[in-house]
Design a protein around this motif. Structure first.
Motif, mmCIF file in Angstrom:
data_model
loop_
_atom_site.group_PDB
_atom_site.id
_atom_site.type_symbol
_atom_site.label_atom_id
_atom_site.label_comp_id
_atom_site.label_asym_id
_atom_site.label_seq_id
_atom_site.Cartn_x
_atom_site.Cartn_y
_atom_site.Cartn_z
ATOM 1 N N LEU A 83 47.234 36.774 34.403
ATOM 2 C CA LEU A 83 46.082 35.872 34.538
ATOM 3 C C LEU A 83 46.344 34.779 35.574
ATOM 4 O O LEU A 83 45.466 34.461 36.375
ATOM 5 C CB LEU A 83 45.716 35.264 33.183
ATOM 6 C CG LEU A 83 45.123 36.244 32.168
ATOM 7 C CD1 LEU A 83 45.016 35.597 30.792
ATOM 8 C CD2 LEU A 83 43.777 36.771 32.642
ATOM 9 N N ARG A 84 47.541 34.211 35.586
ATOM 10 C CA ARG A 84 47.882 33.184 36.586
ATOM 11 C C ARG A 84 47.886 33.775 37.990
ATOM 12 O O ARG A 84 47.391 33.150 38.930
ATOM 13 C CB ARG A 84 49.254 32.565 36.278
ATOM 14 C CG ARG A 84 49.247 31.613 35.109
ATOM 15 C CD ARG A 84 50.569 30.865 34.897
ATOM 16 N NE ARG A 84 51.715 31.758 34.790
ATOM 17 C CZ ARG A 84 52.747 31.770 35.643
ATOM 18 N NH1 ARG A 84 52.800 30.933 36.648
ATOM 19 N NH2 ARG A 84 53.752 32.606 35.470
ATOM 20 N N THR A 86 46.169 36.383 39.032
ATOM 21 C CA THR A 86 44.785 36.675 39.397
ATOM 22 C C THR A 86 44.038 35.398 39.767
ATOM 23 O O THR A 86 43.283 35.373 40.748
ATOM 24 C CB THR A 86 44.079 37.413 38.245
ATOM 25 O OG1 THR A 86 44.845 38.577 37.897
ATOM 26 C CG2 THR A 86 42.677 37.854 38.647
ATOM 27 N N ALA A 87 44.250 34.322 39.014
ATOM 28 C CA ALA A 87 43.600 33.047 39.322
ATOM 29 C C ALA A 87 44.063 32.504 40.672
ATOM 30 O O ALA A 87 43.248 32.004 41.462
ATOM 31 C CB ALA A 87 43.885 32.029 38.221
ATOM 32 N N GLY A 91 41.675 32.043 44.039
ATOM 33 C CA GLY A 91 41.543 30.745 44.692
ATOM 34 C C GLY A 91 41.754 30.807 46.200
ATOM 35 O O GLY A 91 41.739 29.772 46.867
ATOM 36 N N VAL A 110 37.501 38.328 39.734
ATOM 37 C CA VAL A 110 36.868 37.757 38.543
ATOM 38 C C VAL A 110 36.697 38.843 37.480
ATOM 39 O O VAL A 110 37.007 38.635 36.301
ATOM 40 C CB VAL A 110 35.511 37.097 38.893
ATOM 41 C CG1 VAL A 110 34.709 36.771 37.643
ATOM 42 C CG2 VAL A 110 35.737 35.851 39.735
ATOM 43 N N ARG A 113 40.100 39.606 36.027
ATOM 44 C CA ARG A 113 40.535 38.536 35.141
ATOM 45 C C ARG A 113 39.870 38.664 33.768
ATOM 46 O O ARG A 113 40.531 38.560 32.738
ATOM 47 C CB ARG A 113 40.233 37.159 35.729
ATOM 48 C CG ARG A 113 40.637 36.007 34.799
ATOM 49 C CD ARG A 113 40.143 34.655 35.269
ATOM 50 N NE ARG A 113 38.736 34.587 35.595
ATOM 51 C CZ ARG A 113 37.740 34.474 34.705
ATOM 52 N NH1 ARG A 113 37.997 34.435 33.426
ATOM 53 N NH2 ARG A 113 36.491 34.410 35.098
ATOM 54 N N GLU A 117 41.711 39.193 30.271
ATOM 55 C CA GLU A 117 41.499 38.224 29.186
ATOM 56 C C GLU A 117 41.098 38.908 27.887
ATOM 57 O O GLU A 117 41.570 38.537 26.811
ATOM 58 C CB GLU A 117 40.415 37.221 29.577
ATOM 59 C CG GLU A 117 40.886 36.124 30.478
ATOM 60 C CD GLU A 117 39.777 35.145 30.848
ATOM 61 O OE1 GLU A 117 38.592 35.394 30.519
ATOM 62 O OE2 GLU A 117 40.099 34.121 31.459
#
Length: 152
Positions: A83-84, A86-87, A91, A110, A113, A117
């Motif tokens: 998740l980190r 992908t974020a 960005g 998105v 992610r 999740e």
């Protein structure tokens, strides 16, 4: 042919060009975050999604086939790393190094992610997990480019 990234009841079906951009931006992010053994194994899994090596229309990741770890806390830590990564990629991290602006890749990130999740890592990945182990690449840095390489 399409490249399928799936987890649980969610699926990201990408054409070849979108897959190339998706993997490239994830590689830029994961190369700056990976530091532990599991992170490097996940990096190796991403490297295996390189269509220049594996063939066009022949790649994809099925989250059920990933060895997320032995215990609940290890699986949560592994999921958090994805998740980190992908974020960070979403960005725009290091996109300026690509030499092009990846169209629509943000939407793919998105969707990925959200897939991660809502995915619950399996306690036992079973006999069919295709998660790279030690020695299958992803543990070498290409100096000057700051990316991890799958080459031995």
């Amino acid at each position: 042919m399409a490249n399928i990234f799936s987890g649980g009841d969610r699926e990201l079906d990408l054409p070849n060009g979108a897959t190339e951009a998706f993997v490239e931006v994830l590689m830029l992010a994961v190369s700056d975050l990976a530091s532990q053994a599991w992170n490097l194994r996940f990096t190796a899994l991403l490297i295996l999604q390189d269509q220049n090596v594996m063939g066009r229309g022949a790649v994809g990741v099925h989250l059920e086939e990933v060895d997320w770890g032995a215990g609940e806390s290890e699986r949560a830590r592994s999921k958090n790393f994805v998740l980190r990564t992908t974020a960070l990629a979403a960005g725009g991290h290091r996109w300026s190094e690509l030499g092009y602006h990846p169209p629509r890749v943000h939407d793919c990130l998105v969707q990925f992610r959200i897939m991660v999740e809502y995915f619950t890592p399996l306690a036992d990945s079973g006999p069919y997990h295709h998660f790279p182990g030690a020695g299958r690449g992803g543990d070498g840095v290409v100096h000057g480019h700051r990316v991890l390489s799958g080459l031995p």
